[in-house]
Design a protein around this motif. Structure first.
Motif, PDB file in Angstrom:
ATOM      1  N   PRO A  63       0.880  -1.197  -0.039  1.00 17.69           N
ATOM      2  CA  PRO A  63      -0.123   0.145  -0.279  1.00 17.69           C
ATOM      3  C   PRO A  63       0.805   1.202  -0.069  1.00 17.69           C
ATOM      4  CG  PRO A  63       0.266  -0.925   2.327  1.00 17.69           C
ATOM      5  CD  PRO A  63       0.831  -1.862   1.315  1.00 17.69           C
ATOM      6  N   TYR A  64       1.378   1.649  -1.190  1.00 14.97           N
ATOM      7  CA  TYR A  64       2.703   2.694  -1.146  1.00 14.97           C
ATOM      8  C   TYR A  64       2.081   3.795  -1.112  1.00 14.97           C
ATOM      9  CZ  TYR A  64       1.436   2.870  -6.120  1.00 14.97           C
ATOM     10  OH  TYR A  64       0.787   3.021  -7.436  1.00 14.97           O
ATOM     11  N   ARG A  65       0.817   4.071  -1.103  1.00 15.29           N
ATOM     12  CA  ARG A  65       0.403   5.430  -0.874  1.00 15.29           C
ATOM     13  C   ARG A  65      -0.248   5.826   0.538  1.00 15.29           C
ATOM     14  NH1 ARG A  65      -1.585   6.772  -6.816  1.00 15.29           N
ATOM     15  NH2 ARG A  65       0.285   6.896  -8.240  1.00 15.29           N
ATOM     16  N   ASN A  66      -0.182   4.723   1.303  1.00 15.18           N
ATOM     17  CA  ASN A  66      -0.591   4.723   2.512  1.00 15.18           C
ATOM     18  C   ASN A  66       0.616   5.248   3.714  1.00 15.18           C
ATOM     19  OD1 ASN A  66      -1.827   4.277   5.344  1.00 15.18           O
ATOM     20  ND2 ASN A  66      -3.107   2.722   4.091  1.00 15.18           N
ATOM     21  N   LYS A  71       4.752   4.309   8.540  1.00 12.86           N
ATOM     22  CA  LYS A  71       4.739   4.887   9.838  1.00 12.86           C
ATOM     23  C   LYS A  71       5.292   3.230  10.725  1.00 12.86           C
ATOM     24  CE  LYS A  71       2.531   7.001  13.697  1.00 12.86           C
ATOM     25  NZ  LYS A  71       1.394   7.748  14.064  1.00 12.86           N
ATOM     26  N   ALA A  72       4.469   2.314  10.462  1.00 13.64           N
ATOM     27  CA  ALA A  72       4.614   1.050  10.965  1.00 13.64           C
ATOM     28  C   ALA A  72       6.175   0.543  10.536  1.00 13.64           C
ATOM     29  CB  ALA A  72       3.421   0.366  10.691  1.00 13.64           C
ATOM     30  N   ARG A  73       6.584   0.873   9.346  1.00  8.63           N
ATOM     31  CA  ARG A  73       7.718   0.199   8.724  1.00  8.63           C
ATOM     32  C   ARG A  73       8.566   1.147   8.402  1.00  8.63           C
ATOM     33  NH1 ARG A  73       5.792  -5.259   5.678  1.00  8.63           N
ATOM     34  NH2 ARG A  73       4.472  -6.061   7.445  1.00  8.63           N
ATOM     35  N   PRO A  74       9.401   1.984   9.325  1.00  2.00           N
ATOM     36  CA  PRO A  74      10.156   3.023   8.917  1.00  2.00           C
ATOM     37  C   PRO A  74      11.216   2.722   7.910  1.00  2.00           C
ATOM     38  CG  PRO A  74      10.345   2.778  11.235  1.00  2.00           C
ATOM     39  CD  PRO A  74       9.288   1.930  10.875  1.00  2.00           C
ATOM     40  N   ILE A  78       8.921  -0.385   1.637  1.00  8.20           N
ATOM     41  CA  ILE A  78       9.325  -0.350   0.393  1.00  8.20           C
ATOM     42  C   ILE A  78       8.975   1.051  -0.335  1.00  8.20           C
ATOM     43  CG2 ILE A  78       9.775  -1.369  -2.003  1.00  8.20           C
ATOM     44  CD1 ILE A  78       9.409  -4.100  -0.479  1.00  8.20           C
ATOM     45  N   LYS A  79       9.614   1.761  -0.661  1.00  4.34           N
ATOM     46  CA  LYS A  79       9.200   2.927  -1.388  1.00  4.34           C
ATOM     47  C   LYS A  79       8.823   3.127  -2.952  1.00  4.34           C
ATOM     48  CE  LYS A  79      11.530   5.858   2.267  1.00  4.34           C
ATOM     49  NZ  LYS A  79      11.796   4.459   3.061  1.00  4.34           N
ATOM     50  N   GLU A  80       8.028   3.662  -3.533  1.00  3.91           N
ATOM     51  CA  GLU A  80       7.762   3.735  -4.863  1.00  3.91           C
ATOM     52  C   GLU A  80       8.975   4.130  -5.746  1.00  3.91           C
ATOM     53  OE1 GLU A  80       4.503   5.863  -7.953  1.00  3.91           O
ATOM     54  OE2 GLU A  80       4.801   6.716  -6.048  1.00  3.91           O
ATOM     55  N   ALA A  81       9.930   4.694  -5.272  1.00  5.23           N
ATOM     56  CA  ALA A  81      11.085   4.969  -6.057  1.00  5.23           C
ATOM     57  C   ALA A  81      11.945   3.756  -6.037  1.00  5.23           C
ATOM     58  CB  ALA A  81      11.869   6.259  -5.468  1.00  5.23           C
ATOM     59  N   GLU A  82      11.924   2.739  -5.327  1.00  8.88           N
ATOM     60  CA  GLU A  82      12.783   1.507  -5.142  1.00  8.88           C
ATOM     61  C   GLU A  82      12.231   0.548  -6.166  1.00  8.88           C
ATOM     62  OE1 GLU A  82      13.765  -0.035  -1.221  1.00  8.88           O
ATOM     63  OE2 GLU A  82      12.536   1.736  -0.571  1.00  8.88           O
ATOM     64  N   GLY A  92       0.828  -2.060  -4.882  1.00 11.13           N
ATOM     65  CA  GLY A  92       1.777  -2.297  -6.156  1.00 11.13           C
ATOM     66  C   GLY A  92       2.573  -3.717  -5.427  1.00 11.13           C
ATOM     67  N   LEU A  93       3.144  -4.370  -6.728  1.00 12.29           N
ATOM     68  CA  LEU A  93       3.825  -5.437  -6.199  1.00 12.29           C
ATOM     69  C   LEU A  93       5.260  -5.083  -5.840  1.00 12.29           C
ATOM     70  CD1 LEU A  93       2.659  -8.046  -8.962  1.00 12.29           C
ATOM     71  CD2 LEU A  93       1.889  -8.143  -6.595  1.00 12.29           C
ATOM     72  N   HIS A  94       5.709  -5.997  -4.987  1.00 11.93           N
ATOM     73  CA  HIS A  94       7.213  -6.000  -4.671  1.00 11.93           C
ATOM     74  C   HIS A  94       8.014  -6.061  -5.907  1.00 11.93           C
ATOM     75  CE1 HIS A  94      11.240  -7.649  -3.336  1.00 11.93           C
ATOM     76  NE2 HIS A  94      10.754  -7.094  -2.036  1.00 11.93           N
ATOM     77  N   PRO A  95       9.094  -4.961  -6.077  1.00 12.26           N
ATOM     78  CA  PRO A  95      10.031  -5.058  -7.406  1.00 12.26           C
ATOM     79  C   PRO A  95      10.528  -6.371  -7.689  1.00 12.26           C
ATOM     80  CG  PRO A  95      10.635  -3.187  -5.731  1.00 12.26           C
ATOM     81  CD  PRO A  95       9.581  -4.330  -4.796  1.00 12.26           C
TER      82      PRO A  95
END
Length: 405
Positions: A63-66, A71-74, A78-82, A92-95
């Motif tokens: 849930p990359y826009r949440n 906050k729960a996983r600082p 996984i960030k969108e840029a990754e 989105g799916l894991h890269p």
């Protein structure tokens, strides 16, 4: 009796060692096969892929826009840029799951979020038993949902290979009361196992009269040897040239595709990919495992598609539970509850992300609340894909999901 009692007892012990525990599965009883089973090329089949260890669903379908996710996983989020592979509904799916993204782009992947069951159990063994048996957390059931499918929908079936697990041991999922699936790593190895000279001799002889247990042993040996011969002969028909991952899982997928494309009359295949108990160093483990999973399923789809078998195939991917929403102190996650389920195939009735993302603002003591009972998915697969009686297999109370498959 052509074989002496001493030889027979020695053979029985050998059979137990080599076949009965744990590699030998009791053969199915006598009788005609599944209706339409001989039409292997056109019959529907199910491939179940079990992700052992409790896969972290939040870093699988992200849930990359949440903001609550990050906050729960600082550090673990996984960030969108990754390189997150965008789906829909801000997910989105894991890269590393490029193979699954390819299936999604072709309309051949369905994603179900927050799948679980009431009163979840965080024990690997107990939760896996629940998923494999299709039972509730308050029940202890000694048969599997696919084993009961064999019991219910294959009542007169004599072929042990109607359900195949590509492994050395048979999971609970494929064990019924009267019928069981068959476990083998490869047709070659399984055939070699049954070619032991003494076992081969006994399997061809007639059991003495009025000795029920002896008769059963002869019968199971004969049927297992026959199944091994059948699978070995069939497996020579087609050898895949598709590039699969160079791993045990990749090899097992390749074996599955070769059996299917060779015309083996099996309706259920069961495979496992283990290693998802990511308490520490989750990034590295998931990267490796997801590359294996995504690339492997993409290769399987390509292999079956080349031989017009992909539209007849449904793949179901599950794990026994998800992980906690918050990361732990070791750059990993601990045992959680609800999780993703994937369905893949060339003729999906529904495709894409089929329900809402997990609600991270409404947790149960730090865990996800399930939206979908996994038995509703099973009921849909059994009734709408395999044409079985889902009530007889699972019991009542689990509504099928209309048009799922």
């Amino acid at each position: 009796m052509p074989t002496s009692r001493r030889d027979f007892l020695r053979t029985s012990a050998l059979a137990s060692t080599l076949l009965l525990v744990p590699k030998f599965l009791h053969a199915l009883d006598r009788g005609p096969g599944l209706a339409g089973l001989r039409d292997a090329a056109g019959a529907r089949r199910l491939i179940v892929v079990q992700l052992g260890g409790g896969n972290d669903g939040l870093n699988t379908v992200i849930p990359y826009r949440n903001d609550l996710y990050y906050k729960a996983r600082p550090t673990l989020g996984i960030k969108e840029a990754e390189g997150i592979l965008g789906l829909e509904k801000d997910l989105g799916l894991h890269p590393a799951l490029k193979g699954l993204k390819g299936l999604y782009d072709q309309g051949q992947l369905a994603v179900l979020n927050s799948v679980g069951y009431p009163n979840p159990d965080r024990s690997h063994f107990r939760s896996m038993d629940i998923w494999q048996s299709g039972s509730g957390s308050e029940q202890v059931v000694s048969t599997g949902w696919l084993g009961r499918y064999l019991d219910s929908s294959c009542a007169d079936c004599q072929r042990p290979y109607n359900a195949l697990e590509i492994d050395d041991t048979l999971s609970l999922a494929l064990k019924g009361r009267q019928r069981k699936g068959l476990a083998l790593k490869t047709p070659d190895k399984f055939h070699q196992l049954t070619q032991n000279r003494l076992l081969s001799k006994v399997s061809q002889e007639t059991a003495p009269a009025h000795q029920e247990q002896v008769d059963y042993l002869y019968k199971t040996l004969a049927e297992t040897a026959s199944s091994a011969d059948y699978l070995y002969d069939k497996s020579k028909i087609y050898k895949s040239t598709v590039a699969y991952p160079n791993s045990d899982f990749g090899k097992n997928l390749k074996t599955t595709a070769e059996l299917i494309n060779s015309g083996v009359e099996s309706r259920v295949f069961y495979l496992a990919l283990s290693g998802f108990d990511t308490h520490v160093r989750q990034h590295e483990q998931q990267q490796r495992l997801f590359t294996d999973l995504g690339d492997g399923l993409a290769a399987l789809a390509d292999d079956l598609r080349q031989h017009d078998q992909w539209n007849n195939t449904l793949v179901l991917v599950f794990s026994e539970f998800g992980r906690r929403v918050g990361q732990n102190a070791s750059n990993g996650t601990d045992h959680g509850t609800a999780n993703n389920v994937f369905l893949a195939g060339g003729a999906l009735a529904k495709k894409g992300v089929l329900n809402a993302a997990p609600d991270l603002a409404n947790l149960d003591q730090g865990d996800l609340r399930h939206q979908i009972d996994f038995r509703s998915i099973y009921a849909s697969v059994l009734k709408d894909w395999l044409g079985a009686d889902d009530f007889a297999i699972l019991g009542t109370g689990f509504e099928r999901m209309p048009g799922l498959v």
